[in-house]
Write a protein that holds these residues in place. Structure first.
Motif, PDB file in Angstrom:
ATOM      1  N   GLY A 124       0.725  -1.314  -0.018  1.00 14.74           N
ATOM      2  CA  GLY A 124      -0.078   0.005   0.119  1.00 14.74           C
ATOM      3  C   GLY A 124       0.932   1.329   0.115  1.00 14.74           C
ATOM      4  N   VAL A 125       0.337   2.393   0.274  1.00 15.08           N
ATOM      5  CA  VAL A 125       0.846   3.601   0.270  1.00 15.08           C
ATOM      6  C   VAL A 125       2.030   3.533   1.410  1.00 15.08           C
ATOM      7  CG1 VAL A 125       0.646   6.483   0.836  1.00 15.08           C
ATOM      8  CG2 VAL A 125      -1.194   4.983  -0.642  1.00 15.08           C
ATOM      9  N   PRO A 126       3.233   3.790   1.135  1.00 21.48           N
ATOM     10  CA  PRO A 126       4.205   3.451   2.039  1.00 21.48           C
ATOM     11  C   PRO A 126       4.007   4.250   3.569  1.00 21.48           C
ATOM     12  CG  PRO A 126       5.213   3.976  -0.058  1.00 21.48           C
ATOM     13  CD  PRO A 126       3.698   4.080  -0.171  1.00 21.48           C
ATOM     14  N   ARG A 127       3.536   5.509   3.307  1.00 15.70           N
ATOM     15  CA  ARG A 127       3.447   5.980   4.757  1.00 15.70           C
ATOM     16  C   ARG A 127       2.411   5.404   5.717  1.00 15.70           C
ATOM     17  NH1 ARG A 127       1.503  10.412   1.246  1.00 15.70           N
ATOM     18  NH2 ARG A 127      -0.704  10.597   1.732  1.00 15.70           N
ATOM     19  N   SER A 128       1.263   4.706   4.929  1.00 15.47           N
ATOM     20  CA  SER A 128       0.228   3.968   5.685  1.00 15.47           C
ATOM     21  C   SER A 128       0.845   2.742   6.276  1.00 15.47           C
ATOM     22  CB  SER A 128      -0.868   3.968   4.968  1.00 15.47           C
ATOM     23  OG  SER A 128      -1.476   4.940   4.652  1.00 15.47           O
ATOM     24  N   ILE A 129       1.605   2.101   5.344  1.00 19.41           N
ATOM     25  CA  ILE A 129       2.291   0.828   5.673  1.00 19.41           C
ATOM     26  C   ILE A 129       3.137   0.954   6.841  1.00 19.41           C
ATOM     27  CG2 ILE A 129       3.658  -1.283   4.944  1.00 19.41           C
ATOM     28  CD1 ILE A 129       1.070  -1.054   3.752  1.00 19.41           C
ATOM     29  N   LEU A 130       4.220   1.967   6.954  1.00 20.78           N
ATOM     30  CA  LEU A 130       4.944   2.411   8.015  1.00 20.78           C
ATOM     31  C   LEU A 130       4.078   2.783   9.416  1.00 20.78           C
ATOM     32  CD1 LEU A 130       7.577   4.634   6.115  1.00 20.78           C
ATOM     33  CD2 LEU A 130       8.083   2.090   7.187  1.00 20.78           C
ATOM     34  N   ALA A 131       2.938   3.528   9.142  1.00 20.54           N
ATOM     35  CA  ALA A 131       2.232   3.607  10.250  1.00 20.54           C
ATOM     36  C   ALA A 131       1.629   2.587  10.805  1.00 20.54           C
ATOM     37  CB  ALA A 131       0.882   4.660   9.939  1.00 20.54           C
ATOM     38  N   ALA A 132       1.207   1.424  10.098  1.00 19.56           N
ATOM     39  CA  ALA A 132       0.662   0.191  10.517  1.00 19.56           C
ATOM     40  C   ALA A 132       1.723  -0.548  11.427  1.00 19.56           C
ATOM     41  CB  ALA A 132       0.058  -0.637   9.449  1.00 19.56           C
ATOM     42  N   LEU A 133       2.945  -0.554  10.726  1.00 19.33           N
ATOM     43  CA  LEU A 133       4.025  -1.116  11.760  1.00 19.33           C
ATOM     44  C   LEU A 133       4.312  -0.474  13.101  1.00 19.33           C
ATOM     45  CD1 LEU A 133       6.483  -2.202   8.594  1.00 19.33           C
ATOM     46  CD2 LEU A 133       4.879  -3.688  10.027  1.00 19.33           C
ATOM     47  N   ALA A 134       3.887   0.770  12.997  1.00 20.40           N
ATOM     48  CA  ALA A 134       4.380   1.502  14.092  1.00 20.40           C
ATOM     49  C   ALA A 134       3.454   1.434  15.078  1.00 20.40           C
ATOM     50  CB  ALA A 134       4.890   3.074  13.942  1.00 20.40           C
ATOM     51  N   ARG A 135       2.054   1.126  14.895  1.00 20.39           N
ATOM     52  CA  ARG A 135       0.962   1.338  15.915  1.00 20.39           C
ATOM     53  C   ARG A 135       0.951   0.172  16.689  1.00 20.39           C
ATOM     54  NH1 ARG A 135      -4.217  -0.469  14.980  1.00 20.39           N
ATOM     55  NH2 ARG A 135      -5.055   1.448  15.962  1.00 20.39           N
ATOM     56  N   GLY A 136       0.223   0.174  17.677  1.00 16.97           N
ATOM     57  CA  GLY A 136      -0.376  -1.244  18.288  1.00 16.97           C
ATOM     58  C   GLY A 136      -1.703  -1.406  18.179  1.00 16.97           C
ATOM     59  N   PRO A 137      -2.184  -2.872  18.074  1.00 17.47           N
ATOM     60  CA  PRO A 137      -1.213  -3.906  17.864  1.00 17.47           C
ATOM     61  C   PRO A 137      -0.903  -3.983  16.508  1.00 17.47           C
ATOM     62  CG  PRO A 137      -3.616  -4.482  18.617  1.00 17.47           C
ATOM     63  CD  PRO A 137      -3.676  -3.021  18.315  1.00 17.47           C
ATOM     64  N   ALA A 138       0.562  -4.263  16.339  1.00 24.68           N
ATOM     65  CA  ALA A 138       0.932  -4.280  15.056  1.00 24.68           C
ATOM     66  C   ALA A 138       0.851  -5.811  14.426  1.00 24.68           C
ATOM     67  CB  ALA A 138       2.593  -4.182  15.247  1.00 24.68           C
ATOM     68  N   PRO A 139       1.068  -5.855  13.351  1.00 22.59           N
ATOM     69  CA  PRO A 139       0.972  -7.041  12.398  1.00 22.59           C
ATOM     70  C   PRO A 139       1.994  -8.099  13.020  1.00 22.59           C
ATOM     71  CG  PRO A 139       1.628  -5.474  10.740  1.00 22.59           C
ATOM     72  CD  PRO A 139       1.040  -4.714  11.874  1.00 22.59           C
ATOM     73  N   ALA A 140       1.785  -9.180  12.916  1.00 20.28           N
ATOM     74  CA  ALA A 140       2.810 -10.310  13.298  1.00 20.28           C
ATOM     75  C   ALA A 140       3.677 -10.393  12.214  1.00 20.28           C
ATOM     76  CB  ALA A 140       2.113 -11.414  13.752  1.00 20.28           C
ATOM     77  N   VAL A 141       3.192 -10.213  10.903  1.00 23.77           N
ATOM     78  CA  VAL A 141       3.954 -10.510   9.897  1.00 23.77           C
ATOM     79  C   VAL A 141       3.539  -9.357   8.452  1.00 23.77           C
ATOM     80  CG1 VAL A 141       4.724 -12.193   7.939  1.00 23.77           C
ATOM     81  CG2 VAL A 141       3.714 -12.946  10.215  1.00 23.77           C
ATOM     82  N   VAL A 142       4.450  -8.973   7.827  1.00 21.31           N
ATOM     83  CA  VAL A 142       4.335  -8.131   6.614  1.00 21.31           C
ATOM     84  C   VAL A 142       4.883  -8.745   5.485  1.00 21.31           C
ATOM     85  CG1 VAL A 142       6.381  -6.842   7.190  1.00 21.31           C
ATOM     86  CG2 VAL A 142       4.501  -5.678   5.735  1.00 21.31           C
ATOM     87  N   GLN A 143       4.447  -8.682   4.330  1.00 21.16           N
ATOM     88  CA  GLN A 143       4.783  -9.089   3.074  1.00 21.16           C
ATOM     89  C   GLN A 143       5.324  -7.782   2.262  1.00 21.16           C
ATOM     90  OE1 GLN A 143       2.361 -11.552   0.872  1.00 21.16           O
ATOM     91  NE2 GLN A 143       2.889 -13.372   2.073  1.00 21.16           N
ATOM     92  N   VAL A 144       6.543  -7.853   2.025  1.00 19.96           N
ATOM     93  CA  VAL A 144       7.579  -6.876   1.249  1.00 19.96           C
ATOM     94  C   VAL A 144       8.086  -7.028   0.226  1.00 19.96           C
ATOM     95  CG1 VAL A 144       9.257  -5.057   2.098  1.00 19.96           C
ATOM     96  CG2 VAL A 144       7.878  -6.135   3.885  1.00 19.96           C
ATOM     97  N   ILE A 145       8.117  -6.145  -0.559  1.00 17.05           N
ATOM     98  CA  ILE A 145       8.735  -6.308  -2.051  1.00 17.05           C
ATOM     99  C   ILE A 145      10.126  -6.355  -1.777  1.00 17.05           C
ATOM    100  CG2 ILE A 145       9.236  -5.041  -4.111  1.00 17.05           C
ATOM    101  CD1 ILE A 145       6.428  -5.815  -4.092  1.00 17.05           C
ATOM    102  N   THR A 146      10.895  -7.395  -2.381  1.00 15.30           N
ATOM    103  CA  THR A 146      12.358  -7.736  -2.137  1.00 15.30           C
ATOM    104  C   THR A 146      12.882  -8.122  -3.459  1.00 15.30           C
ATOM    105  OG1 THR A 146      11.884  -9.940  -1.202  1.00 15.30           O
ATOM    106  CG2 THR A 146      12.146  -8.234   0.384  1.00 15.30           C
ATOM    107  N   ASN A 147      13.174  -7.269  -4.165  1.00 18.62           N
ATOM    108  CA  ASN A 147      13.883  -7.401  -5.315  1.00 18.62           C
ATOM    109  C   ASN A 147      14.996  -6.175  -5.636  1.00 18.62           C
ATOM    110  OD1 ASN A 147      12.811  -5.378  -7.205  1.00 18.62           O
ATOM    111  ND2 ASN A 147      10.802  -6.792  -6.952  1.00 18.62           N
ATOM    112  N   LEU A 148      15.852  -6.680  -6.634  1.00 18.55           N
ATOM    113  CA  LEU A 148      17.108  -5.790  -6.786  1.00 18.55           C
ATOM    114  C   LEU A 148      16.529  -4.535  -7.482  1.00 18.55           C
ATOM    115  CD1 LEU A 148      18.081  -6.200 -10.120  1.00 18.55           C
ATOM    116  CD2 LEU A 148      18.612  -8.271  -9.095  1.00 18.55           C
ATOM    117  N   LEU A 149      15.349  -4.194  -8.121  1.00 23.17           N
ATOM    118  CA  LEU A 149      14.691  -3.122  -8.626  1.00 23.17           C
ATOM    119  C   LEU A 149      14.079  -2.277  -7.810  1.00 23.17           C
ATOM    120  CD1 LEU A 149      13.226  -4.650 -12.008  1.00 23.17           C
ATOM    121  CD2 LEU A 149      15.461  -3.485 -11.680  1.00 23.17           C
TER     122      LEU A 149
END
Length: 323
Positions: free
Chosen positions: A169-194
């Motif tokens: 999603g919109v990066p600032r919203s994903i970062l906000a979701a990770l920072a608040r509580g309760p936080a998700p246990a797992v996040v799926q993240v784009i991981t490629n060299l591009l």
């Protein structure tokens, strides 16, 4: 197969079998080959299976393969593209999606249930497809006020082991979701060299996956890396028709210097792309999009070879391909 701790979910294999390939999203494969690929992955030590109702028939393949009695050590994830339903409806829609998944896979619970929608501020306007945003994007107020409490109830009821978000999603919203509580246990993240999300990025700003990866690592949130070969853009050739104007085709064109570098090394670009992604700090397990045993064996070879060395990484970064 090496293992890693996926946040509160516990130890999992470094490779996860994604349902997209065996569900026939990534090019053609037969039902028998999908089942054989699933069985071969488990035999090779993969113990996490990542599914979704949107991956065509992958959940039915899981159900038919294991007939409701999978090996006890296997873990399963599923997802729900919730969007932004009318107020008060999120919990019921999440539960209905979970019910359908459990029936298809013949399971009593899953280990992780993901919100598979993008997450964005309530007043956000997407650069692409904004008229349909309520179909693919969950507004922040719905996420905070309805989705998180619904997930927490499902955990308390024992129907899911944990919950997570797909971090596209919109990066600032994903970062906000990770920072608040309760936080998700797992996040799926784009991981490629591009650093590219390709055709699934609908916003104008950079996807910023490295910041999301770092934030998850700092918070102790488990990370499942996705799109290691960026939908085929980091392989020798696409396995399906792709319009020249599609973002994934543009990524394939942009990655031409990378393929040339792999050719100079005498290496397969898909294997190198998987090794690159596995070497990114904070990636606990890498989700594979393989659709047959040949592609699975490539990914297994990448995991066995281990991360790229510093010299190889430097040569890739010198290509300047990151978005």
């Amino acid at each position: 197969m090496k293992t890693s701790k996926l946040g509160s979910v516990g130890d999992v294999s470094r490779l996860t079998l994604g349902g997209g390939g065996i569900g026939q999203i990534w090019g053609p494969t037969g039902r028998d080959e999908a089942v054989a690929t699933l069985r071969a992955a488990v035999e090779a030590g993969i113990d996490l299976i990542d599914t979704a109702p949107t991956y065509f028939n992958c959940e039915a393949v899981v159900g038919e393969t294991f007939e409701g009695a999978p090996p006890a050590h296997l873990k399963f994830t599923t997802k729900c593209v919730l969007g932004s339903p009318p107020p008060g409806e999120a919990a019921a829609r999440l539960e209905a999606s979970l019910d359908a998944t459990l029936a298809a896979m013949r399971l009593k619970r899953v280990d992780v249930f993901f919100l598979h929608s993008s997450i964005a501020p309530d007043d956000y306007a997407y650069a692409h497809g904004d008229a349909r945003r309520d179909e693919f994007s969950t507004r922040w107020s719905i996420y905070a006020d309805e989705v998180v409490p619904a997930f927490e109830r499902l955990v308390a009821q024992g129907r899911i082991g944990a919950w997570g978000i797909t971090g596209i999603g919109v990066p600032r919203s994903i970062l906000a979701a990770l920072a608040r509580g309760p936080a998700p246990a797992v996040v799926q993240v784009i991981t490629n060299l591009l650093d590219s999300a390709g055709g699934i990025r609908r916003f104008a700003e950079p996807a910023n996956p490295r910041a999301i990866l770092a934030a998850a690592q700092a918070r102790g949130v488990g990370v499942m890396g996705i799109r290691a070969v960026q939908a085929g853009a980091l392989t020798r050739a696409f396995d399906r028709p792709v319009s020249p104007n599609h973002p994934d085709a543009k990524d394939f064109e942009r990655a031409a210097p990378y393929r040339a570098l792999c050719a100079a090394w005498g290496e397969d670009p898909a294997i190198i792309a998987h090794r690159y992604a596995l070497g990114l700090p904070g990636v606990d397990t890498l989700v594979l999009g393989v659709k047959n045993r040949d592609e699975l064996n490539q990914a297994l070879a990448a995991e066995a070879a281990g991360p790229l060395d510093a010299g190889q990484l430097a040569q890739i970064e010198q290509l300047g391909l990151r978005t």
